[in-house]
Enzyme design. Structure first.
Site, short mmCIF file in Angstrom:
data_model
loop_
_atom_site.label_atom_id
_atom_site.label_comp_id
_atom_site.label_asym_id
_atom_site.label_seq_id
_atom_site.Cartn_x
_atom_site.Cartn_y
_atom_site.Cartn_z
N ASP A 96 45.47 79.82 18.27
CA ASP A 96 45.83 80.80 17.35
C ASP A 96 44.71 80.59 16.16
O ASP A 96 45.19 81.64 14.87
CB ASP A 96 47.08 80.84 17.12
N GLY A 131 55.44 86.02 21.46
CA GLY A 131 55.38 85.78 23.23
C GLY A 131 56.20 85.01 23.70
O GLY A 131 56.75 84.25 25.35
N LYS A 152 46.48 88.24 23.72
CA LYS A 152 47.25 87.58 21.74
C LYS A 152 48.23 89.17 21.71
O LYS A 152 48.39 90.00 22.48
CB LYS A 152 46.81 87.36 20.64
C1 S3P Z 1 52.54 78.82 22.34
C2 S3P Z 1 51.29 78.72 22.85
C3 S3P Z 1 49.58 79.39 23.23
C4 S3P Z 1 49.89 79.80 21.35
C5 S3P Z 1 51.11 80.37 20.94
C6 S3P Z 1 52.42 79.58 20.76
C7 S3P Z 1 53.94 77.70 22.05
O1 S3P Z 1 50.20 80.62 23.59
O2 S3P Z 1 48.53 81.22 21.23
O3 S3P Z 1 51.01 81.65 19.85
O4 S3P Z 1 54.27 77.74 21.82
O5 S3P Z 1 53.91 77.12 23.71
P1 S3P Z 1 49.20 80.26 25.05
O6 S3P Z 1 50.47 79.34 25.83
O7 S3P Z 1 49.28 81.40 26.19
O8 S3P Z 1 48.13 80.19 25.24
#
Ligand code: S3P
Length: 426
Positions: free
Chosen positions: A306, A84, A333
Site C-alpha cells: 500500500d 475492498g 488497487k
Molecule cells: C488488506 C490487504 C491488501 C491491502 C489492503 C488491505 C487487508 O490487499 O492492499 O489495503 O486488510 O487484508 P490485497 O490482499 O489485495 O493485497
C-alpha cells in the site's frame, strides 16, 4: 517536518476488530479504532445485521458480540463504499450465514476483481453472483448447503483473499488451509488467536478447523504504518526534519516501507518496541536524509504493497534510478496506482516510466502543477508530500477519499510543518 504525532488507527486491524468482535461471544472493548469511511462501512454493515456497537467515541468501541450464528439478515444490500477489505472479507464471512445478502460499493470498488474470492468460495460450496466481469455487486446465497473446508494455494499474494477463506473456514466442515506464495499481512490469524480460536501455521500454509467459538476480548489498535508512511517519506525528503511517530504498528508483514526507505538511505530509528494485544508496536523517529535510487527487493513488495504511491515520491527525490518490478497488483488497487502515479509525477516534471508490473523513476527536481488523484486516497496523500520538494505549489484534485483511511490528514500534516490547505474549506 517536526514534533511528534500519532496517526489514526490501523485500517486492516480496525475492519477485523468489528468482524471478529461481532461474531464472538460476549462484549469486546476496542480502542484506537480508525474512524475512517472504510472501517465505518464495515461497522455500519454489522449494525445492519443486528449487532449492537457503541461508539466510535474517540476511537473507542464496545461491541456486543452475537456469537457465530447470531447475525441477522439485513433489510437490503450492504453498501461498502470504497472498501475492498470490507467486500472481500465479508464475502467469506457471509458465505457462512443462513441468509442471502448482496454487497455493493462505489464506482472504484465496483470495478475491482472479485473472482479471486468468489472462485475459491464456490469450491467451498457457496455460489456468489457477480457481474459478467467478475465484479460487484456480489450476491451471496448458500441455500442451506453446508460449507466444506478446502486446501487452497493463493495464485496472488493477497491477505484479503487469505482472510476471506479463513473467515468462511470458521463455518465450514473440516479444515481450511490457505497457502501463500509470499508472506502477506497476518492480522486475521493474530486476531483469531486473540479471540481464542486455534490457527495453525504449517510452512507457508495457514489452517483452521470450522465449528469453533470466538470469545470476546479487548483490543488496542496501533497507529497505521500505511498512514505513518506519508510522514516517514515527508520527513526524510524535507530538509531539517526530525519527527516522532508514536505507537505505530510494525508487524513484520507490513514493515516493507521501513526496509525499503532504509535501503535508500533513510534515517529511521525504531524506539521503544513493544507488543500490544498480539501486534508489535514502536515509536518511529525519522530525520531528513539524502536518498539514493535502488532496485526494490521483490520480497519487500507484498510487505509494502500500500506504500508504493509515496515510495514513488521518495524515488523522485533520490539520486539515481529506482526500479520496481513484480508489483502488477498495484494496477487493481483503489486506482491503477502505476498509471495514476506515473501520470502525476510526469506532470510534475519527474522522469517516471511505468511498466506492466512496476515503474522506473530517475530522481531529479519536482515542479509545481495540478495533479489528479483519480479519487485514490493514497495517491492524493503521496502528492501532498511531493510538495515538500516541489519548486511551486502542487494542487491535488479529488481528495474526498482521503477520509477513507486518514481523517484529519490535512490538519496533522499542517501541524507537522507541511504548508497544506484544503481548498474546499477555503
Ligand atoms: C488488506 C490487504 C491488501 C491491502 C489492503 C488491505 C487487508 O490487499 O492492499 O489495503 O486488510 O487484508 P490485497 O490482499 O489485495 O493485497
Amino acid at each position: 517536518m517536526n514534533g511528534s504525532l500519532r496517526v489514526p488507527g490501523d485500517k486492516s486491524i480496525s475492519h477485523r476488530a468489528i468482524m471478529l468482535g461481532s461474531i464472538a461471544l460476549g462484549t469486546s472493548r476496542v480502542s484506537g479504532f480508525l474512524e475512517g469511511e472504510d472501517s465505518l462501512s464495515t461497522l455500519a454493515a454489522f449494525r445492519r445485521m443486528g449487532v449492537c456497537i457503541e461508539g466510535p467515541d474517540n476511537g473507542c468501541l464496545v461491541i456486543q458480540g452475537v456469537g457465530m450464528d447470531g447475525l441477522k439478515a439485513p433489510d437490503g444490500p450492504l453498501y461498502l463504499g470504497n472498501s475492498g477489505t470490507s467486500m472481500r472479507l465479508l464475502a467469506g464471512l457471509l458465505s457462512g450465514q443462513v441468509f442471502p445478502v448482496t454487497l455493493t460499493g462505489d464506482a472504484s470498488l465496483s470495478s475491482r476483481p472479485m473472482r479471486r474470492v468468489t472462485e475459491p468460495l464456490a469450491r467451498m460450496g457457496v455460489q456468489i453472483g457477480t457481474s459478467t466481469q467478475g465484479t460487484a455487486p456480489l450476491h451471496i446465497d448458500r441455500r442451506n448447503r453446508r460449507l466444506t473446508g478446502i486446501s487452497y494455494q493463493l495464485p496472488v499474494a493477497s491477505a484479503q483473499v487469505k482472510s476471506s477463506l479463513l473467515l468462511a473456514g470458521l463455518y465450514a466442515d473440516g479444515e481450511t488451509c490457505v497457502s501463500e506464495p509470499a508472506p502477506t499481512r497476518d492480522h486475521t490469524e493474530r486476531m483469531l488467536r486473540s479471540f481464542g480460536y486455534q490457527v495453525r501455521r504449517d510452512g507457508s500454509s495457514i489452517c483452521l478447523t470450522g465449528g469453533g467459538v470466538l470469545r470476546a476480548t479487548d483490543l488496542d489498535i496501533p497507529a497505521d504504518i500505511s498512514s505513518a508512511a506519508f510522514f516517514l517519506v515527508g520527513a526524510t525528503i524535507a530538509e531539517g526534519s526530525d519527527l516522532l511517530l508514536e505507537h505505530v504498528g510494525i508487524n513484520p508483514t507490513r514493515d516493507g516501507i521501513i526496509n525499503i526507505l532504509r535501503l535508500m538511505g533513510a534515517d529511521i530509528e525504531v524506539l521503544n518496541a513493544r507488543s500490544v494485544g498480539g501486534e508489535p508496536v514502536a515509536d518511529l523517529r525519522v530525520r531528513s536524509a539524502k536518498l539514493r535510487g535502488v532496485a526494490i527487493p521483490p520480497d519487500q513488495v507484498p510487505l509494502a504493497i500500500d506504500e508504493f504511491p509515496v515510495l514513488f515520491v521518495a524515488a523522485a527525490c533520490a539520486d539515481g534510478e529506482t526500479v520496481l518490478t513484480g508489483a502488477e497488483e498495484l494496477r487493481v488497487k483503489e486506482s491503477d496506482r502505476i498509471q495514476v502515479m506515473a501520470d502525476g509525477l510526469r506532470l510534475l516534471g519527474v522522469d517516471a516510466r511505468p511498466t506492466a508490473d512496476g515503474m522506473v523513476i530517475r530522481g531529479g527536481t519536482i515542479s509545481g502543477g495540478r495533479v489528479q488523484s483519480q479519487g485514490d486516497h493514497r495517491v492524493a496523500m503521496a502528492f501532498a508530500m511531493a510538495a515538500l520538494r516541489a519548486s511551486d505549489t502542487v494542487v491535488v484534485e479529488d481528495c474526498d477519499n482521503v477520509n477513507t483511511s486518514f481523517p484529519g490528514f490535512v490538519d496533522l500534516a499542517a501541524a507537522a510543518g507541511l504548508a497544506i490547505r484544503d481548498s474546499m474549506e477555503g
